[in-house]
Design a protein around this motif. Structure first.
Motif, short mmCIF file in Angstrom:
data_model
loop_
_atom_site.label_atom_id
_atom_site.label_comp_id
_atom_site.label_asym_id
_atom_site.label_seq_id
_atom_site.Cartn_x
_atom_site.Cartn_y
_atom_site.Cartn_z
N ALA A 229 0.17 -0.96 -0.06
CA ALA A 229 0.02 0.38 0.16
C ALA A 229 1.33 1.58 0.46
CB ALA A 229 -1.13 -0.03 0.70
N PRO A 230 0.36 2.43 -0.82
CA PRO A 230 0.74 3.88 -0.57
C PRO A 230 0.68 4.70 0.73
CG PRO A 230 -0.42 3.81 -1.95
CD PRO A 230 -0.26 2.32 -2.32
N ASP A 231 1.16 5.66 0.59
CA ASP A 231 0.09 6.55 1.83
C ASP A 231 -1.25 6.77 0.89
OD1 ASP A 231 2.47 5.89 3.47
OD2 ASP A 231 3.65 7.45 2.55
N ALA A 232 -0.94 7.24 0.15
CA ALA A 232 -2.36 7.78 -0.45
C ALA A 232 -3.90 6.60 -0.73
CB ALA A 232 -2.14 8.28 -2.17
N LYS A 233 -5.28 7.30 -0.10
CA LYS A 233 -5.68 5.91 -0.76
C LYS A 233 -5.77 5.92 -2.05
CE LYS A 233 -11.13 6.29 -0.45
NZ LYS A 233 -12.29 6.83 -0.50
N VAL A 234 -5.96 4.73 -2.80
CA VAL A 234 -6.10 4.29 -3.91
C VAL A 234 -7.31 3.86 -4.85
CG1 VAL A 234 -5.75 2.47 -5.34
CG2 VAL A 234 -3.86 3.35 -3.58
N ILE A 235 -8.09 4.44 -5.56
CA ILE A 235 -9.11 4.00 -6.23
C ILE A 235 -9.26 3.27 -7.45
CG2 ILE A 235 -11.18 4.48 -6.87
CD1 ILE A 235 -11.20 6.97 -5.01
N MET A 236 -9.57 2.33 -7.69
CA MET A 236 -9.71 1.29 -9.00
C MET A 236 -10.82 1.54 -9.81
SD MET A 236 -8.13 -2.38 -8.09
CE MET A 236 -7.85 -2.63 -9.81
N ASN A 237 -10.18 1.57 -10.95
CA ASN A 237 -10.85 1.69 -12.41
C ASN A 237 -11.74 2.92 -12.64
OD1 ASN A 237 -10.13 -1.36 -12.96
ND2 ASN A 237 -11.84 -1.96 -11.40
N CYS A 238 -10.85 4.15 -11.88
CA CYS A 238 -12.03 4.96 -11.61
C CYS A 238 -12.03 5.91 -13.18
CB CYS A 238 -10.65 6.05 -11.20
SG CYS A 238 -11.35 7.14 -10.19
N SER A 239 -13.19 6.59 -13.39
CA SER A 239 -12.61 7.34 -15.08
C SER A 239 -13.44 8.96 -15.12
CB SER A 239 -13.72 6.48 -16.08
OG SER A 239 -15.33 5.93 -15.11
N THR A 240 -13.93 8.77 -13.42
CA THR A 240 -14.49 10.19 -13.19
C THR A 240 -13.43 11.03 -12.85
OG1 THR A 240 -15.26 9.48 -10.74
CG2 THR A 240 -17.17 9.81 -12.67
N ASP A 241 -13.14 12.61 -12.84
CA ASP A 241 -12.26 12.97 -12.68
C ASP A 241 -12.81 13.59 -10.77
OD1 ASP A 241 -10.90 13.78 -14.55
OD2 ASP A 241 -10.76 15.71 -15.01
N LEU A 242 -11.25 13.61 -9.97
CA LEU A 242 -11.76 14.28 -8.95
C LEU A 242 -10.92 15.27 -8.26
CD1 LEU A 242 -11.87 10.73 -6.32
CD2 LEU A 242 -13.41 11.75 -7.47
N PRO A 243 -11.38 16.21 -7.71
CA PRO A 243 -11.16 17.82 -7.07
C PRO A 243 -9.40 16.93 -6.50
CG PRO A 243 -12.76 17.71 -6.30
CD PRO A 243 -13.28 16.00 -7.67
N SER A 244 -8.42 17.31 -6.93
CA SER A 244 -7.53 17.42 -5.85
C SER A 244 -6.45 15.80 -5.85
CB SER A 244 -7.73 17.92 -3.99
OG SER A 244 -7.79 17.22 -3.85
N ALA A 245 -7.57 15.34 -6.78
CA ALA A 245 -6.69 13.74 -6.73
C ALA A 245 -5.73 13.54 -7.57
CB ALA A 245 -7.57 12.12 -7.39
N GLY A 246 -4.52 12.42 -7.53
CA GLY A 246 -3.17 12.02 -8.60
C GLY A 246 -4.28 11.36 -9.14
N TYR A 247 -3.66 10.85 -10.33
CA TYR A 247 -4.34 9.84 -12.02
C TYR A 247 -3.00 9.47 -12.13
CZ TYR A 247 -7.80 12.75 -11.63
OH TYR A 247 -9.27 13.53 -11.23
N LEU A 248 -3.18 7.95 -11.41
CA LEU A 248 -2.36 7.08 -12.36
C LEU A 248 -2.81 5.87 -13.97
CD1 LEU A 248 0.09 5.25 -11.64
CD2 LEU A 248 -0.67 3.98 -10.79
N MET A 249 -2.31 6.75 -14.66
CA MET A 249 -3.10 5.98 -15.70
C MET A 249 -2.10 5.12 -16.85
SD MET A 249 -3.66 9.72 -17.00
CE MET A 249 -2.79 9.96 -17.50
#
Ligand code: TXA
Ligand code: MG
Length: 320
Positions: A229-249
């Motif tokens: 696990a990284p420190d940040a929360k991870v959300i999989m299969n994401c297609s929407t833009d969340l404010p102030s999130a990072g993206y792993l594409m």
């Protein structure tokens, strides 16, 4: 793909590494999968140091690294199936869990007294170090328990900043994801952890399809629901833009928020994505991002192992 690891170590580094190992200390070694925190597998104090440095729960056994099949057979009992798999995939990213050879002098801390032993023969400098040291090395990934596995010497340094640890420098680990683990028992195979050696390759090699573990019993820490696990929360299969999130594409996507977006493989290559996975998660962590949104990754071939690691990174945290 990243460059292969050189096969030999500079002689002064090799001498220093052997001196550290003989003195019962840990040495961080690059392998083709991830960096390992290695120690003499026959020395209980040295093995205990691994647990202490990682903060690892004691019920977890460690993988024992060998220089070749001959050394492996002094430690574990190989039937025809295990031998076939070793001959096909070693040296390489496959760990075989086999019955412990009662004659072996492996310290019981390594096997957690399970009566079985996890054996892996790595490529490159790790293999030549073991050959020259002349003894097997217990080596889990060189990270604190529950955290991301390191794929560069710098990752290892940042994981253990306050420890006086010899870290063997090498190019980034070219596979970037931990070995496939298969248990071989009475001609039955059980996949304990997916990796870059796939179920299809294993089945093709020995004509036996591995059973995928589904029981709640922990057979490998990589099977804890929250792990890697990284420190940040991870959300999989994401297609929407969340404010102030990072993206792993993954794949040819638009890089909308350049500063906080990283693409595992713009061309959609799973090998490249696996090699970049942990270092990109770490890079996003280092930006202080709270949530990492991950694009869908095809669940086939190496994608199965990548999604397995991401699911554990995304699971509710059980670690302090
Ligand atoms: O790619 C890799 O496998 C890396 C590099 C350094 O070789 N090593 C690695 O080790 O990932 P570690 O200790 O982080 O994970 C080893 C896994 C653990 O999940 C452990 O429980 C399992 O192997 N294991 C080792 N011996 C076992 C045994 N006798 N029975 C069941 N699982 C075993
Ligand atoms: Mg690990």
């Amino acid at each position: 793909m990243l460059p292969d690891h050189p096969a030999e170590l500079d002689s002064s580094v090799l001498e220093e590494a052997i001196e550290q190992l003989a003195g019962g200390n840990c040495v961080a070694i690059p392998t083709e999968t991830v960096y390992g925190l290695a120690a003499d597998a026959t020395n209980g104090l040295a093995v205990a140091r691994i647990f202490e440095m990682k903060g690892r729960p004691k019920f977890n056994p460690l993988i024992c690294h060998v220089s070749d099949l001959d050394m492996a057979e002094t430690l574990g009992v190989f039937d025809d199936t295990a031998r076939k798999l070793a001959m096909a995939f070693w040296p390489g990213p496959l760990t075989l869990v086999v019955p412990l050879n009662p004659q072996s002098d492996i310290h019981p801390l390594v096997t957690a007294n399970l009566g079985t032993i996890g054996l892996r023969c790595p490529t490159g400098v790790a293999s030549s170090l073991i050959r020259d040291f002349g003894k097997p090395l217990a080596a889990p990934s060189a990270n604190r328990s529950g955290k991301l596995s390191p794929t560069t010497a710098d990752h290892v340094r940042s994981e253990f900043p306050d420890k006086n640890l010899l870290i063997i420098d090498g190019p980034p680990c070219n596979i970037g994801i931990e070995s496939t683990i298969v248990k071989v028992e009475d001609r039955k195979l059980t996949l304990l952890r997916p990796g870059s050696v796939t179920v299809e390759q294993i089945t093709e090699c020995c004509g036996i399809e591995p059973r995928i573990t589904d029981s709640g019993k922990i057979e490998a820490p990589g099977m804890l629901k929250s792990h890697y696990a990284p420190d940040a929360k991870v959300i999989m299969n994401c297609s929407t833009d969340l404010p102030s999130a990072g993206y792993l594409m993954f794949g040819p996507e638009k890089n909308s928020v350049a500063d906080t977006s990283l693409n595992l493989s713009p061309t959609g290559n799973l090998l490249e994505a696996a090699a970049n996975l942990y270092s990109y998660l770490k890079e996003l962590d280092s930006k202080g991002i709270e949530t990492i949104c991950v694009s869908p990754i095809p669940n086939e071939g190496l994608g199965i192992a990548i999604n397995d690691r991401l699911q554990r990174a995304a699971a509710p945290r059980q670690h302090s």
